[in-house]
Design an enzyme around this catalytic site. Structure first.
Site, PDB file in Angstrom:
ATOM      1  N   CYS A   1      -5.258   6.110  -3.752  1.00 20.99           N
ATOM      2  CA  CYS A   1      -4.572   4.815  -3.758  1.00 20.99           C
ATOM      3  C   CYS A   1      -3.165   5.058  -4.285  1.00 20.99           C
ATOM      4  CB  CYS A   1      -5.317   3.809  -4.630  1.00 20.99           C
ATOM      5  SG  CYS A   1      -4.465   2.212  -4.748  1.00 20.99           S
TER       6      CYS A   1
ATOM      7  N   CYS B   1       0.867  -1.182   0.000  1.00 17.04           N
ATOM      8  CA  CYS B   1       0.000   0.000   0.000  1.00 17.04           C
ATOM      9  C   CYS B   1       0.903   1.232   0.000  1.00 17.04           C
ATOM     10  CB  CYS B   1      -0.900  -0.010   1.230  1.00 17.04           C
ATOM     11  SG  CYS B   1      -1.933   1.455   1.392  1.00 17.04           S
TER      12      CYS B   1
END
Length: 260
Positions: free
Chosen positions: A199, A74
């Site tokens: 994101c 991530c």
């Protein structure tokens, strides 16, 4: 038992961070992670991270998706955990840490609220129809759109993520509109199973896909706007491989607390 936690956000991508540097990480209760990330019954977050010690690096990052399952890399979470490490006094202005996709270098501003995170090199981009597919630490699907502001990201993103090609392993689905001086990006994230405000691996994938789409080479800088703010991507691209890749953006402490 009470758990001390910190809530961080990077361009609206929010995370629960827990300091686990005093003991080994084991026997993670995935249902507890899912509960803590729940926005009605828990703290609420797109994911949860533990920071642990590592013999060869400044620290190690362990990332869990909001569904409670161990996640892939991530990017915004990586930037937030660097800010967390600075807050804990583990690092100062630079760091080398370990994540699920390998080692990462990062540098952080003096006030601890802006992080430049080096991402993995990428040398493979494929096509699925008109869309681009690549892995920047997590798998991503990149589709060009017009009028993205009014586009149904949840419905369209979910249909792609769960189609016969991607349903088993899942994929993050990014929609991008080229605004000329910047890219506007919206993302449906697997593991969260919803649109998120940002994101990090997704905007990295978008910048690479668009560089390939527009035949950009050399040192490429890309300004990106997401629902949660502004992010910058930099990399070198020789027409075959993306190297010296940096995901740059804000990483801020929202609050800290404890939960039973």
């Amino acid at each position: 038992m009470k758990i001390n936690f910190y809530k961080y956000q990077g361009a609206g991508n929010d995370f629960i961070l827990i300091d686990h540097t005093t003991s080994p990480l084991k026997n993670i209760d995935n249902q507890l992670v899912k509960y803590l990330c729940h926005r009605r019954f828990g703290i609420g977050a797109d994911g949860l991270m533990f920071i642990t010690k590592h013999e060869d690096y400044d620290f190690e990052m362990h990332y869990f998706n909001a569904d409670g399952k161990l996640g892939s890399m991530c990017g915004n979470g990586g930037r937030c955990i660097v800010a967390f490490a600075k807050q804990l006094g583990i690092i100062d202005r630079e760091t080398n840490f370990l994540a699920v996709d390998g080692p990462h270098y990062a540098r952080i501003s003096e006030n601890g609220e802006w992080v430049d995170l080096q991402m993995i090199d990428v040398d493979t981009i494929t096509k699925d129809g008109e869309a681009y597919v690549l892995n920047t630490g997590s798998p991503h699907y990149v589709s060009l759109q017009i009028d993205l502001k009014d586009f149904d990201v949840f419905t369209e993103g979910k249909s792609i993520r769960y189609n016969s090609t991607y349903a088993e392993k899942g994929i993050n689905v990014n929609f991008v509109e080229d605004k000329g001086d910047h890219l506007f990006v919206r993302t449906y994230e697997r593991g969260v199973e919803d649109e998120t405000y940002a994101c990090g691996t997704g905007v990295t994938a978008v910048a690479m896909a668009m560089a390939k789409h527009k035949n950009q080479t050399g040192h490429v800088k890309t300004d990106i706007k997401v629902l949660g703010g502004d992010i910058k991507i930099e990399f070198d691209y020789d027409g075959k491989a993306f190297t010296n890749v940096f995901l740059c953006g804000p990483a801020k402490l929202v609050f800290e607390g404890e939960v039973e």
